[in-house]
Design a protein around this motif. Structure first.
Motif, PDB file in Angstrom:
ATOM      1  N   ALA A  66       0.831  -1.202   0.000  1.00  0.00           N
ATOM      2  CA  ALA A  66       0.000   0.000   0.000  1.00  0.00           C
ATOM      3  C   ALA A  66       0.868   1.256   0.000  1.00  0.00           C
ATOM      4  O   ALA A  66       0.570   2.235  -0.700  1.00  0.00           O
ATOM      5  N   GLN A  67       1.949   1.237   0.777  1.00  0.00           N
ATOM      6  CA  GLN A  67       2.848   2.392   0.823  1.00  0.00           C
ATOM      7  C   GLN A  67       3.521   2.612  -0.536  1.00  0.00           C
ATOM      8  O   GLN A  67       3.623   3.741  -1.010  1.00  0.00           O
ATOM      9  N   GLU A  68       3.975   1.511  -1.193  1.00  0.00           N
ATOM     10  CA  GLU A  68       4.592   1.620  -2.517  1.00  0.00           C
ATOM     11  C   GLU A  68       3.595   2.191  -3.522  1.00  0.00           C
ATOM     12  O   GLU A  68       3.940   3.053  -4.331  1.00  0.00           O
ATOM     13  N   ASP A  69       2.341   1.690  -3.453  1.00  0.00           N
ATOM     14  CA  ASP A  69       1.309   2.188  -4.366  1.00  0.00           C
ATOM     15  C   ASP A  69       1.031   3.671  -4.125  1.00  0.00           C
ATOM     16  O   ASP A  69       0.867   4.446  -5.072  1.00  0.00           O
ATOM     17  N   LEU A  70       0.956   4.058  -2.851  1.00  0.00           N
ATOM     18  CA  LEU A  70       0.710   5.458  -2.514  1.00  0.00           C
ATOM     19  C   LEU A  70       1.836   6.357  -3.035  1.00  0.00           C
ATOM     20  O   LEU A  70       1.584   7.416  -3.618  1.00  0.00           O
ATOM     21  N   ASP A  71       3.105   5.914  -2.841  1.00  0.00           N
ATOM     22  CA  ASP A  71       4.249   6.687  -3.332  1.00  0.00           C
ATOM     23  C   ASP A  71       4.190   6.848  -4.848  1.00  0.00           C
ATOM     24  O   ASP A  71       4.431   7.934  -5.384  1.00  0.00           O
ATOM     25  N   ALA A  72       3.857   5.755  -5.550  1.00  0.00           N
ATOM     26  CA  ALA A  72       3.760   5.817  -7.006  1.00  0.00           C
ATOM     27  C   ALA A  72       2.653   6.767  -7.425  1.00  0.00           C
ATOM     28  O   ALA A  72       2.818   7.576  -8.360  1.00  0.00           O
ATOM     29  N   PHE A  73       1.509   6.704  -6.740  1.00  0.00           N
ATOM     30  CA  PHE A  73       0.380   7.586  -7.049  1.00  0.00           C
ATOM     31  C   PHE A  73       0.751   9.051  -6.846  1.00  0.00           C
ATOM     32  O   PHE A  73       0.442   9.911  -7.677  1.00  0.00           O
TER      33      PHE A  73
END
Length: 176
Positions: free
Chosen positions: A156-163
């Motif tokens: 979730a953190q990786e996805d948030l950073d990418a977003f």
């Protein structure tokens, strides 16, 4: 009215040189393209111009010479093949190792033994590389598996950073 002659027109000397170069290349099993390039450098023209001139005008005048050059090429190839056969036939007099002087003759069996030894060493190296490859593939698969099993929070953190990065880029594009 007199006929004007171009300054860069072909003359007999250029034609003769082009013919000699092409025939020489035919005799030595070289390509005509190589011949055109050589002739071009000698008469200060392009290889394309030489090729065009050869195929359009000169080739017809040299049919007999071309056939002779091709025959010479065949005999040249045959002589080269015979020379190679002789070299292979004298392998027993050649040293295959630095520890044996060239003057010393080795037998066919000794040469074969050395070749087999080298082949076995190469097979052993191949096996070692194969084992290393298998080990690296296993490590790679293990790392892929670990990545897939990563905690949902990490994902979730990786996805948030990418977003967030995408949103920053989009914002930057709108202000341009």
């Amino acid at each position: 009215m007199s006929e004007k002659k171009r300054e860069d027109s072909w003359n007999d000397e250029h034609d003769q040189l082009l013919a000699e170069v092409v025939l020489s290349h035919i005799r030595s099993s070289s390509t005509q393209l190589a011949a055109f390039e050589e002739a071009a450098s000698k008469i200060n023209r392009t290889a394309a111009a030489c090729g065009f001139r050869w195929n359009k005008d000169i080739r017809k005048k040299y049919d007999n010479e071309i056939q002779l050059a091709k025959q010479n090429r065949l005999s040249y190839k045959q002589k080269s093949a015979q020379k190679e056969i002789k070299q292979v036939a004298t392998i027993s007099s050649v040293s295959l190792s630095a520890d044996i002087p060239v003057e010393q003759s080795i037998s066919y069996n000794e040469a074969l033994h050395k070749i087999i030894k080298i082949a076995n060493e190469q097979m052993q190296k191949y096996d070692e590389l194969l084992q290393e490859n298998i080990k690296l593939r296993e490590e790679n698969n293990e790392l892929k598996s670990q990545k897939q099993q990563a905690s949902p929070e990490t994902l979730a953190q990786e996805d948030l950073d990418a977003f967030l990065q995408i949103m920053k880029r989009a914002k930057g594009l709108t202000h341009v």
